[in-house]
Design a protein around this motif. Structure first.
Motif, PDB file in Angstrom:
ATOM      1  N   LEU A 150       0.827  -1.205   0.000  1.00 54.37           N
ATOM      2  CA  LEU A 150       0.000   0.000   0.000  1.00 54.37           C
ATOM      3  C   LEU A 150       0.865   1.260   0.000  1.00 54.37           C
ATOM      4  O   LEU A 150       0.567   2.234  -0.708  1.00 54.37           O
ATOM      5  CB  LEU A 150      -0.919  -0.001   1.226  1.00 54.37           C
ATOM      6  N   GLN A 151       1.919   1.261   0.784  1.00 55.96           N
ATOM      7  CA  GLN A 151       2.806   2.424   0.823  1.00 55.96           C
ATOM      8  C   GLN A 151       3.480   2.654  -0.524  1.00 55.96           C
ATOM      9  O   GLN A 151       3.641   3.802  -0.958  1.00 55.96           O
ATOM     10  CB  GLN A 151       3.856   2.224   1.924  1.00 55.96           C
ATOM     11  N   ALA A 152       3.874   1.564  -1.196  1.00 57.39           N
ATOM     12  CA  ALA A 152       4.494   1.697  -2.515  1.00 57.39           C
ATOM     13  C   ALA A 152       3.512   2.293  -3.523  1.00 57.39           C
ATOM     14  O   ALA A 152       3.876   3.155  -4.338  1.00 57.39           O
ATOM     15  CB  ALA A 152       4.998   0.344  -2.995  1.00 57.39           C
ATOM     16  N   LEU A 153       2.236   1.854  -3.466  1.00 59.05           N
ATOM     17  CA  LEU A 153       1.228   2.416  -4.360  1.00 59.05           C
ATOM     18  C   LEU A 153       1.004   3.898  -4.067  1.00 59.05           C
ATOM     19  O   LEU A 153       0.865   4.712  -4.993  1.00 59.05           O
ATOM     20  CB  LEU A 153      -0.081   1.638  -4.226  1.00 59.05           C
ATOM     21  N   ASP A 154       0.962   4.261  -2.786  1.00 57.47           N
ATOM     22  CA  ASP A 154       0.794   5.671  -2.416  1.00 57.47           C
ATOM     23  C   ASP A 154       1.931   6.526  -2.975  1.00 57.47           C
ATOM     24  O   ASP A 154       1.708   7.634  -3.479  1.00 57.47           O
ATOM     25  CB  ASP A 154       0.732   5.805  -0.895  1.00 57.47           C
ATOM     26  N   GLN A 155       3.150   6.010  -2.881  1.00 58.21           N
ATOM     27  CA  GLN A 155       4.301   6.769  -3.372  1.00 58.21           C
ATOM     28  C   GLN A 155       4.253   6.944  -4.885  1.00 58.21           C
ATOM     29  O   GLN A 155       4.547   8.030  -5.406  1.00 58.21           O
ATOM     30  CB  GLN A 155       5.587   6.061  -2.957  1.00 58.21           C
ATOM     31  N   ARG A 156       3.851   5.902  -5.617  1.00 58.48           N
ATOM     32  CA  ARG A 156       3.772   5.997  -7.073  1.00 58.48           C
ATOM     33  C   ARG A 156       2.677   6.978  -7.486  1.00 58.48           C
ATOM     34  O   ARG A 156       2.864   7.788  -8.417  1.00 58.48           O
ATOM     35  CB  ARG A 156       3.510   4.623  -7.690  1.00 58.48           C
ATOM     36  N   ILE A 157       1.543   6.931  -6.812  1.00 57.08           N
ATOM     37  CA  ILE A 157       0.455   7.864  -7.136  1.00 57.08           C
ATOM     38  C   ILE A 157       0.865   9.296  -6.817  1.00 57.08           C
ATOM     39  O   ILE A 157       0.542  10.235  -7.560  1.00 57.08           O
ATOM     40  CB  ILE A 157      -0.831   7.458  -6.377  1.00 57.08           C
ATOM     41  N   THR A 158       1.600   9.490  -5.729  1.00 56.78           N
ATOM     42  CA  THR A 158       2.082  10.834  -5.375  1.00 56.78           C
ATOM     43  C   THR A 158       3.017  11.378  -6.453  1.00 56.78           C
ATOM     44  O   THR A 158       2.954  12.567  -6.820  1.00 56.78           O
ATOM     45  CB  THR A 158       2.804  10.793  -4.018  1.00 56.78           C
ATOM     46  N   ARG A 159       3.896  10.523  -6.990  1.00 57.45           N
ATOM     47  CA  ARG A 159       4.807  10.970  -8.050  1.00 57.45           C
ATOM     48  C   ARG A 159       4.030  11.360  -9.305  1.00 57.45           C
ATOM     49  O   ARG A 159       4.348  12.364  -9.959  1.00 57.45           O
ATOM     50  CB  ARG A 159       5.819   9.868  -8.370  1.00 57.45           C
ATOM     51  N   LEU A 160       2.995  10.585  -9.640  1.00 54.82           N
ATOM     52  CA  LEU A 160       2.189  10.921 -10.813  1.00 54.82           C
ATOM     53  C   LEU A 160       1.398  12.206 -10.591  1.00 54.82           C
ATOM     54  O   LEU A 160       1.219  13.011 -11.521  1.00 54.82           O
ATOM     55  CB  LEU A 160       1.250   9.760 -11.150  1.00 54.82           C
ATOM     56  N   ASN A 161       0.910  12.411  -9.372  1.00 50.37           N
ATOM     57  CA  ASN A 161       0.226  13.669  -9.066  1.00 50.37           C
ATOM     58  C   ASN A 161       1.161  14.857  -9.251  1.00 50.37           C
ATOM     59  O   ASN A 161       0.746  15.922  -9.713  1.00 50.37           O
ATOM     60  CB  ASN A 161      -0.305  13.637  -7.628  1.00 50.37           C
ATOM     61  N   GLN A 162       2.429  14.676  -8.888  1.00 49.36           N
ATOM     62  CA  GLN A 162       3.385  15.750  -9.065  1.00 49.36           C
ATOM     63  C   GLN A 162       3.623  16.041 -10.540  1.00 49.36           C
ATOM     64  O   GLN A 162       3.774  17.200 -10.944  1.00 49.36           O
ATOM     65  CB  GLN A 162       4.706  15.383  -8.376  1.00 49.36           C
ATOM     66  N   LEU A 163       3.645  14.983 -11.375  1.00 53.82           N
ATOM     67  CA  LEU A 163       3.774  15.194 -12.816  1.00 53.82           C
ATOM     68  C   LEU A 163       2.595  15.999 -13.361  1.00 53.82           C
ATOM     69  O   LEU A 163       2.759  16.875 -14.217  1.00 53.82           O
ATOM     70  CB  LEU A 163       3.868  13.847 -13.534  1.00 53.82           C
ATOM     71  N   ILE A 164       1.403  15.701 -12.862  1.00 51.87           N
ATOM     72  CA  ILE A 164       0.210  16.428 -13.303  1.00 51.87           C
ATOM     73  C   ILE A 164       0.298  17.889 -12.887  1.00 51.87           C
ATOM     74  O   ILE A 164      -0.019  18.802 -13.667  1.00 51.87           O
ATOM     75  CB  ILE A 164      -1.053  15.756 -12.741  1.00 51.87           C
ATOM     76  N   LEU A 165       0.749  18.158 -11.648  1.00 54.76           N
ATOM     77  CA  LEU A 165       0.883  19.538 -11.193  1.00 54.76           C
ATOM     78  C   LEU A 165       1.934  20.294 -11.999  1.00 54.76           C
ATOM     79  O   LEU A 165       1.769  21.491 -12.285  1.00 54.76           O
ATOM     80  CB  LEU A 165       1.235  19.559  -9.705  1.00 54.76           C
ATOM     81  N   ASN A 166       3.008  19.625 -12.383  1.00 53.18           N
ATOM     82  CA  ASN A 166       4.022  20.271 -13.222  1.00 53.18           C
ATOM     83  C   ASN A 166       3.437  20.650 -14.581  1.00 53.18           C
ATOM     84  O   ASN A 166       3.769  21.703 -15.140  1.00 53.18           O
ATOM     85  CB  ASN A 166       5.218  19.341 -13.412  1.00 53.18           C
ATOM     86  N   ASN A 167       2.565  19.789 -15.099  1.00 52.04           N
ATOM     87  CA  ASN A 167       1.910  20.082 -16.372  1.00 52.04           C
ATOM     88  C   ASN A 167       0.981  21.286 -16.246  1.00 52.04           C
ATOM     89  O   ASN A 167       0.852  22.091 -17.181  1.00 52.04           O
ATOM     90  CB  ASN A 167       1.126  18.848 -16.839  1.00 52.04           C
ATOM     91  N   VAL A 168       0.340  21.431 -15.077  1.00 49.46           N
ATOM     92  CA  VAL A 168      -0.539  22.569 -14.844  1.00 49.46           C
ATOM     93  C   VAL A 168       0.246  23.873 -14.911  1.00 49.46           C
ATOM     94  O   VAL A 168      -0.186  24.864 -15.527  1.00 49.46           O
ATOM     95  CB  VAL A 168      -1.244  22.437 -13.474  1.00 49.46           C
ATOM     96  N   ARG A 169       1.412  23.896 -14.297  1.00 52.27           N
ATOM     97  CA  ARG A 169       2.215  25.125 -14.242  1.00 52.27           C
ATOM     98  C   ARG A 169       2.754  25.538 -15.611  1.00 52.27           C
ATOM     99  O   ARG A 169       3.026  26.726 -15.832  1.00 52.27           O
ATOM    100  CB  ARG A 169       3.377  24.936 -13.269  1.00 52.27           C
TER     101      ARG A 169
END
Length: 288
Positions: free
Chosen positions: A138-157
């Motif tokens: 579960l922790q590994a999945l949380d970390q991967r989703i967090t990294r993808l969320n950061q990619l999405i936020l970078n795309n927003v900027r």
């Protein structure tokens, strides 16, 4: 060409060679297939479909759009896997009488952490090791989703179009980036209603003889985009009761006449039309 796997890549390559490449959705080609399916009949059907004056084509996506869509697809798969794993943990613990009165992923994670920390020592020996492995997964999945969320936020900027969409109530970074990745500038849709119909947010029609019969929404098009818009609209409806702006007053009147689910879809449809205007006309959102 038919809009199948790798079709966008080949369309871009053909355009580099000076050709005019057009993609046709397979459901528009199928009615023109004569006889059994093989390459010759498929090619003939594609040519026949392309010769129709009212044929609708799939816009060719650039490589950046496909990369952005890949982020959303991978994130969506990981979120589903995390939800399934969280439900599995809750089910396994329930078999040993360890339950929580709260619902949701956070409650399941909290319960799992308590068990792994030794709060419940009545479990058989193999379960301790298994639950520790599930916690790490579960922790590994949380970390991967967090990294993808950061990619999405970078795309927003880095994209002005996405920033314009974020001004609409009920549209967040995930919804805005997914829409821009899927439709680009939205100019392939002639009207806002056509865009809403492509998303499946308009009533299904079964009209004949001048009598109009409207049913439930058609649910055509991209399920992921439609789900994001509906969930965003649901969040807006939950907080509109105490607001006095024109949009909130319209929603309050809608909720008095219709049930909440119908009002949610109506707001998602309205948001889709606004988003089409922002993308196709390159204007900023002005709340009413």
């Amino acid at each position: 060409m038919e809009a199948c796997g790798s079709a966008h890549y080949w369309a871009r390559e053909l355009r580099k060679l000076g050709h005019e490449a057009r993609l046709i959705a397979p459901q528009f080609v199928k009615p023109y297939v004569k006889g059994d399916k093989h390459d010759a009949h498929d090619a003939e059907a594609i040519c026949e479909a392309a010769s129709r004056p009212g044929m609708r084509y799939v816009p060719v996506k650039c490589a950046e759009q496909q990369a952005a869509q890949a982020v959303h697809r991978i994130r969506s798969r990981l979120v589903r896997a995390r939800t399934a794993l969280s439900n599995e943990v809750r089910g396994l613990l329930g078999e040993f009488g360890i339950v929580s009165s709260r619902h949701g992923r956070a409650a399941s994670s909290e319960l799992l952490n308590l068990v792994v920390a030794g709060e419940h020592d009545q479990l058989p020996a193999p379960m301790g090791t298994l639950l520790t492995d599930l916690k790490e997964e579960l922790q590994a999945l949380d970390q991967r989703i967090t990294r993808l969320n950061q990619l999405i936020l970078n795309n927003v900027r880095s994209d002005v179009r996405i920033q314009r969409l974020l001004a609409v109530e009920g549209v967040g970074p995930i919804s805005a980036t997914a829409l821009v990745a899927a439709v680009g500038d939205a100019r392939q849709f002639r009207t806002a209603r056509q865009f809403a119909a492509w998303l499946g947010l308009v009533p299904r029609q079964h009209s004949s003889g001048g009598q109009q019969r409207l049913g439930k929404i058609s649910k055509r098009g991209d399920t992921y985009l439609r789900t994001l818009l509906i969930h965003g609209a649901r969040a807006v409806i939950r907080t509109c009761a105490t607001k006095t702006d024109a949009r909130s007053r319209w929603l309050q009147g809608l909720l008095q006449r219709l049930n909440q689910n119908t009002a949610t879809v109506a707001l998602a449809n309205k948001n889709a039309r606004i988003l089409w205007a922002l993308l196709s006309r390159e204007t900023s959102y002005l709340p009413g």
